[in-house]
Design a protein around this motif. Structure first.
Motif, PDB file in Angstrom:
ATOM      1  N   VAL A 151     -15.581  15.973  -7.826  1.00  0.00           N
ATOM      2  CA  VAL A 151     -14.828  15.446  -8.968  1.00  0.00           C
ATOM      3  C   VAL A 151     -15.681  15.632 -10.222  1.00  0.00           C
ATOM      4  CG1 VAL A 151     -13.603  13.490  -9.928  1.00  0.00           C
ATOM      5  CG2 VAL A 151     -13.806  13.723  -7.472  1.00  0.00           C
ATOM      6  N   TYR A 208      -6.529   5.205 -15.482  1.00  0.00           N
ATOM      7  CA  TYR A 208      -7.167   6.237 -14.678  1.00  0.00           C
ATOM      8  C   TYR A 208      -8.241   6.974 -15.479  1.00  0.00           C
ATOM      9  CZ  TYR A 208      -3.914   6.078 -10.723  1.00  0.00           C
ATOM     10  OH  TYR A 208      -3.211   5.717  -9.621  1.00  0.00           O
ATOM     11  N   MET A 255      -1.125  12.542  -6.924  1.00  0.00           N
ATOM     12  CA  MET A 255      -1.946  13.697  -7.291  1.00  0.00           C
ATOM     13  C   MET A 255      -3.361  13.273  -7.670  1.00  0.00           C
ATOM     14  SD  MET A 255       0.977  15.608  -9.443  1.00  0.00           S
ATOM     15  CE  MET A 255       0.316  17.202  -9.817  1.00  0.00           C
ATOM     16  N   LEU A 256      -3.482  12.035  -8.172  1.00  0.00           N
ATOM     17  CA  LEU A 256      -4.813  11.559  -8.561  1.00  0.00           C
ATOM     18  C   LEU A 256      -5.609  11.017  -7.380  1.00  0.00           C
ATOM     19  CD1 LEU A 256      -3.855   9.834 -11.888  1.00  0.00           C
ATOM     20  CD2 LEU A 256      -5.705  11.467 -11.655  1.00  0.00           C
ATOM     21  N   PRO A 268      -1.764  14.891 -14.089  1.00  0.00           N
ATOM     22  CA  PRO A 268      -1.239  13.573 -14.468  1.00  0.00           C
ATOM     23  C   PRO A 268      -1.916  13.006 -15.718  1.00  0.00           C
ATOM     24  CG  PRO A 268      -1.998  13.569 -12.190  1.00  0.00           C
ATOM     25  CD  PRO A 268      -2.338  14.886 -12.741  1.00  0.00           C
ATOM     26  N   PHE A 317     -11.278   5.020 -15.668  1.00  0.00           N
ATOM     27  CA  PHE A 317     -11.890   4.962 -14.341  1.00  0.00           C
ATOM     28  C   PHE A 317     -12.823   6.163 -14.135  1.00  0.00           C
ATOM     29  CE2 PHE A 317     -11.626   6.301  -9.851  1.00  0.00           C
ATOM     30  CZ  PHE A 317     -12.090   5.171  -9.217  1.00  0.00           C
ATOM     31  N   PHE A 318     -12.374   7.332 -14.566  1.00  0.00           N
ATOM     32  CA  PHE A 318     -13.198   8.537 -14.397  1.00  0.00           C
ATOM     33  C   PHE A 318     -14.295   8.635 -15.456  1.00  0.00           C
ATOM     34  CE2 PHE A 318      -9.207  10.054 -12.327  1.00  0.00           C
ATOM     35  CZ  PHE A 318      -9.738  10.169 -11.059  1.00  0.00           C
ATOM     36  N   MET A 323       6.519   8.845 -11.325  1.00  0.00           N
ATOM     37  CA  MET A 323       5.176   8.347 -11.629  1.00  0.00           C
ATOM     38  C   MET A 323       4.358   8.194 -10.361  1.00  0.00           C
ATOM     39  SD  MET A 323       4.966   5.675 -14.655  1.00  0.00           S
ATOM     40  CE  MET A 323       6.016   5.662 -16.077  1.00  0.00           C
ATOM     41  N   LEU A 324       5.011   7.789  -9.287  1.00  0.00           N
ATOM     42  CA  LEU A 324       4.294   7.679  -8.011  1.00  0.00           C
ATOM     43  C   LEU A 324       3.737   9.028  -7.593  1.00  0.00           C
ATOM     44  CD1 LEU A 324       6.017   5.358  -5.405  1.00  0.00           C
ATOM     45  CD2 LEU A 324       3.814   5.128  -6.545  1.00  0.00           C
ATOM     46  N   LEU A 346     -12.709  10.005  -3.934  1.00  0.00           N
ATOM     47  CA  LEU A 346     -14.064  10.558  -3.992  1.00  0.00           C
ATOM     48  C   LEU A 346     -14.909   9.848  -5.039  1.00  0.00           C
ATOM     49  CD1 LEU A 346     -13.491  14.391  -3.532  1.00  0.00           C
ATOM     50  CD2 LEU A 346     -14.575  12.805  -1.961  1.00  0.00           C
ATOM     51  N   THR A 347     -14.290   9.517  -6.187  1.00  0.00           N
ATOM     52  CA  THR A 347     -15.044   8.837  -7.243  1.00  0.00           C
ATOM     53  C   THR A 347     -15.447   7.432  -6.795  1.00  0.00           C
ATOM     54  OG1 THR A 347     -13.791  10.086  -8.850  1.00  0.00           O
ATOM     55  CG2 THR A 347     -15.005   8.207  -9.680  1.00  0.00           C
ATOM     56  N   ILE A 378      -9.088  19.637  -6.596  1.00  0.00           N
ATOM     57  CA  ILE A 378      -9.086  18.226  -6.969  1.00  0.00           C
ATOM     58  C   ILE A 378      -8.973  18.054  -8.479  1.00  0.00           C
ATOM     59  CG2 ILE A 378     -10.558  16.173  -7.030  1.00  0.00           C
ATOM     60  CD1 ILE A 378     -11.476  16.954  -4.220  1.00  0.00           C
ATOM     61  N   LEU A 429      -5.390  18.930  -9.677  1.00  0.00           N
ATOM     62  CA  LEU A 429      -4.449  17.875  -9.309  1.00  0.00           C
ATOM     63  C   LEU A 429      -4.632  16.640 -10.188  1.00  0.00           C
ATOM     64  CD1 LEU A 429      -4.359  17.935  -5.406  1.00  0.00           C
ATOM     65  CD2 LEU A 429      -2.511  18.481  -6.986  1.00  0.00           C
ATOM     66  N   LEU A 434       2.707  11.258  -9.577  1.00  0.00           N
ATOM     67  CA  LEU A 434       1.499  11.461 -10.388  1.00  0.00           C
ATOM     68  C   LEU A 434       0.319  10.683  -9.805  1.00  0.00           C
ATOM     69  CD1 LEU A 434       3.048  11.289 -13.977  1.00  0.00           C
ATOM     70  CD2 LEU A 434       2.293  13.316 -12.744  1.00  0.00           C
ATOM     71  N   ASP A 435       0.576   9.462  -9.362  1.00  0.00           N
ATOM     72  CA  ASP A 435      -0.479   8.678  -8.711  1.00  0.00           C
ATOM     73  C   ASP A 435      -1.030   9.422  -7.502  1.00  0.00           C
ATOM     74  OD1 ASP A 435      -0.661   6.218 -10.179  1.00  0.00           O
ATOM     75  OD2 ASP A 435       1.359   5.768  -9.470  1.00  0.00           O
ATOM     76  N   PRO A 477      -6.880  12.044  -4.390  1.00  0.00           N
ATOM     77  CA  PRO A 477      -8.158  12.602  -3.884  1.00  0.00           C
ATOM     78  C   PRO A 477      -9.319  12.343  -4.842  1.00  0.00           C
ATOM     79  CG  PRO A 477      -6.416  14.269  -3.838  1.00  0.00           C
ATOM     80  CD  PRO A 477      -5.838  13.074  -4.519  1.00  0.00           C
ATOM     81  N   ALA A 478      -9.081  12.551  -6.134  1.00  0.00           N
ATOM     82  CA  ALA A 478     -10.156  12.349  -7.115  1.00  0.00           C
ATOM     83  C   ALA A 478     -10.572  10.882  -7.148  1.00  0.00           C
ATOM     84  CB  ALA A 478      -9.698  12.812  -8.492  1.00  0.00           C
ATOM     85  N   VAL A 479      -9.590   9.972  -7.048  1.00  0.00           N
ATOM     86  CA  VAL A 479      -9.905   8.545  -7.105  1.00  0.00           C
ATOM     87  C   VAL A 479     -10.756   8.138  -5.900  1.00  0.00           C
ATOM     88  CG1 VAL A 479      -8.898   6.230  -6.940  1.00  0.00           C
ATOM     89  CG2 VAL A 479      -7.937   7.898  -8.519  1.00  0.00           C
TER      90      VAL A 479
END
Lengths: 292, 319
Positions: free
Chosen positions: A151, A112, B35-36, A98, A115-116, B29-30, B42-43, A91, A94, B32-33, B38-40
């Motif tokens: 994360v 983003y 790829m983010l 970006p 956000f983190f 760019m999509l 979970l956060t 995670i 990945l 890249l979105d 899973p982290a988004v």
């Protein structure tokens, strides 16, 4: 030269002595516990053990490794460490890729990132988190030990800083050859980032191995305790009601040498990975702290 | 391989100048979105949803009634917290222990780094580093277990003190003042080596020609330390010090929880251990969430202020 002067030579002598004593103080408690774990029961209880085993015996390790509660906890700890580290690294890798892009390439990057990062600055605290886990029915599952910590924003930042140092020409060449982002990440970025990935994985492993509080509050059934939580109940809380039923186990588990053996087995994996860890972590820390 | 390389060389000049605004770029760019994602997710679940749960701090929360039906009590929990002397004492304990740790945790690594920097044998230096970094990686469960054993009335430390100075056993973990002392000292013991890493990095970045010039001018090592080494360490010291300020309400849950007991509650209980006991053990979700929220807000303000300060004073940024 200054180091040939007499006062400096005197200082050097004192300095070496002081640093040597300091280093010994850092490892002496570990040596003491190791000595106790290899000592005879009577000698340990009579406080005769200093830094060398007295009445050498492997009895404590025999008893520890025959304790099924201990072995079960060890297995849970291994599972959470392996799966937790693997998932977290996937995670984080990945997400760091970006975020390492410039705004020109990835417009929403800053959104983003904030956000983190915001989660590092503010959090809901223990109780709302606890209530959420209850709501999600994640109590007593291995997921509660793996998912919430997956994360790691700090690791993400370290890795994205590392990715930024990768020469842009490599990436451009990959794009021209028709590679997508995912391909570029896995065949260009990851191979050149192995030291950073090794550092972060080792840190994640140590973190998982040492975590005990999540096990304590989210596992109502002691059979699901990871090793660190098991040790916390036995050695720190000295609460044997939760983990043993048979009276003969109770006697074994509360014995001082057995406790020492359990502590030592609990830290053994850390001692094993420590030499590898040391090779990398200095770089990792400095990377995060004193950037150019 | 060979052919693709040649095609690169041909393609590069035209490609470099082209603006990035193409449809292909939008698609990229999509990716890249994605790829983010899973982290988004979970956060969102594990960090942002609990923030919503903070409303409980303003409710007389009953689990069987839920968020919607529990009674709203406004700031009652906060008033209760600040008007009960024992609870205010918990906040003081947190501040005192954390402040002592911050100060000791700055001085010890700084001094250690300076002393280690004077070591010329790299083998000795490496051995010292190997040993002093080690405790950082062990958990407070392990170290707590070891300390409980070593600091007991007939443990190794009391035996040594008795043999050397003939004093009676000290109740290290049963007396409030000794407890604070043990907490601070053992924290320094665990972390000073690791904390010295950033200082050592700053020291290795000092330009050697400065020392050579000082040598020519006849400065001895002490004078060199005062006028070259210490000034060179000031920026990183400011960074470490200000960032540590963000921790002034973090007195170290793991450590205290694994060392404290009923005898030292009055001087050793901190906000985090208090929230755990009142919330998870006693099940008073509303009140304990309020205490946690108080800590989160103060922590937030302090961390943001600390980062701004570190940026202003030493031009430090994390990303």
């Amino acid at each position: 030269m200054y180091y040939k002067s007499k006062p400096y030579k005197l200082f050097t002598g004192l300095n070496y002595t002081f640093l040597l004593v300091l280093s010994i103080i850092c490892v002496i408690p570990l040596i003491h516990i190791l000595a106790v774990s290899f000592s005879g029961k009577a000698a340990a209880n009579a406080n005769l053990v200093g830094l060398w085993p007295v009445q050498f015996t492997l009895d404590a390790y025999d008893k520890t490794l025959a304790n099924e509660n201990f072995l079960r906890a060890l297995w849970v700890a291994v599972q959470r460490t392996v799966f937790g580290t693997a998932l977290s690294m996937l995670i984080v890798v990945l997400a760091a890729y970006p975020l390492s892009k410039e705004k020109r390439q990835f417009k929403r990057r800053n959104l983003y990132t904030w956000f983190f990062v915001f989660t590092m600055l503010f959090n809901g605290g223990l109780i709302p988190f606890y209530m959420l886990i209850q709501e999600l029915n994640m109590m007593n599952t291995i997921w509660v030990l793996i998912l919430p910590g997956a994360v790691s924003v700090w690791n993400m930042i370290l890795l994205l800083n590392f990715f930024r140092g990768v020469p842009k020409e490599l990436e451009e060449a990959a794009f021209i050859d028709g590679a997508g982002h995912l391909r570029t990440l896995f065949s260009i970025y990851l191979p050149v980032s192995l030291p950073a990935l090794a550092t972060l994985s080792l840190f994640a492993m140590v973190g998982h191995w040492n975590s005990w509080f999540d096990g304590l509050i989210f596992m109502t059934d002691h059979k699901n305790y990871p090793l660190a939580t098991f040790l916390q109940t036995i050695i720190v809380q000295q609460d044997f009601s939760k983990v043993t039923v048979r009276p003969e186990d109770l006697e074994n588990i509360s014995q001082r040498t057995v406790k020492a053996a359990q502590i030592f087995i609990g830290m053994a994996p850390i001692l094993v990975v420590y030499p590898f860890l040391q090779r990398f972590f200095v770089k990792g820390i400095v990377l995060g702290a004193v950037k150019e | 391989m060979q052919t693709s390389q040649t095609s690169n060389v041909v393609a590069v000049p035209g490609k470099q100048k082209k603006p990035l605004k193409t449809r292909g770029n939008w698609k990229r760019m999509l990716a890249l979105d994605a790829m983010l994602l899973p982290a988004v997710i979970l956060t969102l679940i594990f960090a942002y949803i609990p923030m919503g749960g903070l409303v409980v701090a303003f409710q007389d929360f009953k689990p069987w009634l839920g968020f919607a039906k529990s009674e709203w009590v406004g700031l009652e929990h906060f008033q209760y917290l600040f008007s009960t002397p024992e609870y205010v004492q918990v906040i003081w304990n947190t501040l005192i222990i954390a402040a002592m740790k911050i100060i000791a945790g700055l001085i010890a690594p700084f001094t250690f780094a300076l002393l280690l920097n004077e070591v010329r044998s790299s083998g000795f230096k490496r051995s010292v580093q190997t040993m002093v970094y080690l405790p950082h990686f062990l958990s407070w469960v392990i170290l707590g277990g070891i300390l409980l054993d070593m600091l007991s009335s007939d443990g190794l430390v009391n035996q040594a003190l008795g043999a050397l100075f003939g004093i009676d056993p000290i109740f290290f973990l049963g007396d409030g003042n000794w407890f604070r002392f043990v907490v601070v000292v053992s924290d320094v013991w665990k972390e000073f080596g690791f904390g010295a890493i950033v200082f050592l990095a700053a020291l290795s970045g000092i330009n050697p020609s400065l020392y050579e010039a000082a040598e020519v001018d006849g400065a001895n090592r002490w004078q060199q330390t005062l006028s070259i080494t210490i000034p060179a360490m000031i920026p990183i010291t400011i960074v470490v010090g200000t960032l540590a300020l963000g921790n002034v309400l973090n007195a170290g849950f793991d450590q205290i929880f694994n060392l404290y007991n009923a005898l030292v509650m009055d001087k050793g209980d901190i906000i985090d251990t208090f929230v755990y006991r009142v919330g998870i053990v006693d099940g008073k979700f509303g009140f304990s969430t309020a205490v946690g929220l108080f800590k989160s807000i103060v922590g937030f303000v302090l961390i943001v202020a600390a980062y701004r300060l570190a940026y202003k004073l030493a031009n430090y940024r994390i990303f």
